[in-house]
Scaffold this motif. Structure first.
Motif, short mmCIF file in Angstrom:
data_model
loop_
_atom_site.label_atom_id
_atom_site.label_comp_id
_atom_site.label_asym_id
_atom_site.label_seq_id
_atom_site.Cartn_x
_atom_site.Cartn_y
_atom_site.Cartn_z
N VAL A 86 0.87 -1.18 0.00
CA VAL A 86 0.00 0.00 0.00
C VAL A 86 0.91 1.23 0.00
O VAL A 86 2.10 1.14 0.31
N VAL A 87 0.35 2.38 -0.34
CA VAL A 87 1.13 3.62 -0.32
C VAL A 87 0.57 4.52 0.77
O VAL A 87 -0.62 4.82 0.79
N LYS A 88 1.43 4.92 1.70
CA LYS A 88 1.05 5.80 2.79
C LYS A 88 1.76 7.13 2.64
O LYS A 88 2.97 7.22 2.85
N ASN A 89 1.01 8.18 2.29
CA ASN A 89 1.60 9.52 2.15
C ASN A 89 2.89 9.47 1.34
O ASN A 89 3.90 10.08 1.71
N GLY A 90 2.85 8.72 0.25
CA GLY A 90 4.00 8.68 -0.65
C GLY A 90 5.01 7.59 -0.37
O GLY A 90 5.94 7.42 -1.14
N ILE A 91 4.84 6.83 0.73
CA ILE A 91 5.80 5.76 1.06
C ILE A 91 5.15 4.41 0.80
O ILE A 91 4.10 4.09 1.36
#
Length: 288
Positions: free
Chosen positions: A51-56
């Motif tokens: 998954v992507v969390k705030n760009g990470i």
């Protein structure tokens, strides 16, 4: 010395620990096979994916229970929906509601549910670990973490350890999170664990006895002697399971030690915060 560092800038929970360890290169399939030694695999399915969390980019790990009656939302767990080979309800650790797109590994076997296993006693968990024939390192880590939580719960409720009967730790997902984390740490050849201070968050949390301030009583009891970091985020950042993993395994708490970094992993929580990624970072490498 091969060292694991928990960088808990957004807190720590059991599912975030496993997600981060898988993200760093741990083998979830081998972990899943090892967990079958507990003989409770008809009670859950495991799911993991990116998954992507705030760009990470990070790894989200979920324990999906096979019976709705085992999901007890009054126990500071809330439900989120995941997109991982279809929709499934996960049993989460106080990380709220969110939709993620996950291209992960979904295990969707059909099992006969065992609803009477919605909670277990500390004593039952210890017996299950001792009978599972894990290697000594995995068993010792798992038993120590459960003892830390059991003692905290017993202290709060005025019960001796053998009489502790609780839902949060006895729930299948917490059993999987703790023993799964021990399996992955052993698998990755970790010889030493260090951690940052633990941010607990702020606000309030709903648990089975009512509405409590964050950190919840069990979490605060577990973190006795552990440096707590201040964070203004109004959310529960450290769960009892995550706090116990860090409190038991970390030998020291502080800034990142001097190391030759080899592996980095990001484990996603469920909530998304506006200004920072809700992930746990693990850093693995050689220290002197």
């Amino acid at each position: 010395m091969r060292t694991l560092y928990f960088d808990c800038f957004s807190g720590i929970s059991g599912d975030m620990v496993i997600g981060a360890l898988i993200d760093a290169g741990g083998d979830p399939v081998q972990m899943e096979e090892e967990l079958k030694k507990l003989n409770i695999d008809e009670e859950y399915n495991l799911s993991w994916g990116k998954v992507v969390k705030n760009g990470i980019t990070s790894t989200k790990f979920d324990v999906i229970l096979t019976s709705k009656s085992e999901q007890t939302p009054e126990h500071s767990h809330s439900h989120a929906q995941e997109h991982s080979h279809g929709h499934s309800h996960e049993h989460e650790h106080s990380h709220g509601h969110e939709h993620e797109h996950s291209h992960g590994h979904g295990h969707n076997h059909i099992h006969v549910p065992h609803s009477h296993h919605s909670s277990r006693t500390y004593k039952q968990i210890v017996e299950a670990i001792n009978e599972a024939n894990f290697n000594e390192s995995v068993a010792n880590m798992s038993l120590a973490i459960f003892k830390k939580i059991g003692e905290a719960e017993g202290h709060i409720h005025g019960l001796p350890l053998d009489k502790v009967h609780f839902h949060e730790v006895g729930a299948v997902d917490s059993i999987i999170d703790i023993i799964g984390a021990a399996i992955l740490i052993d698998q990755l050849g970790i010889e030493s664990v260090q951690s940052s201070a633990i941010p607990t968050g702020s606000g309030h949390v709903h648990i089975d006895h009512g509405i409590y301030p964050v950190p919840a009583p069990a979490t605060l009891e577990i973190l006795k002697g552990v440096p707590i970091a201040s964070k203004d985020i109004r959310s529960e950042l450290a769960t009892p399971t995550g706090a116990a993993i860090a409190a038991v395994l970390a030998e020291t708490f502080g800034s990142l030690p001097a190391m030759n970094v080899e592996l980095i992993g990001y484990g996603a929580g469920t909530k998304t915060f506006e200004n920072h990624p809700n992930v746990l970072r693990v850093i693995i490498g050689e220290t002197q």
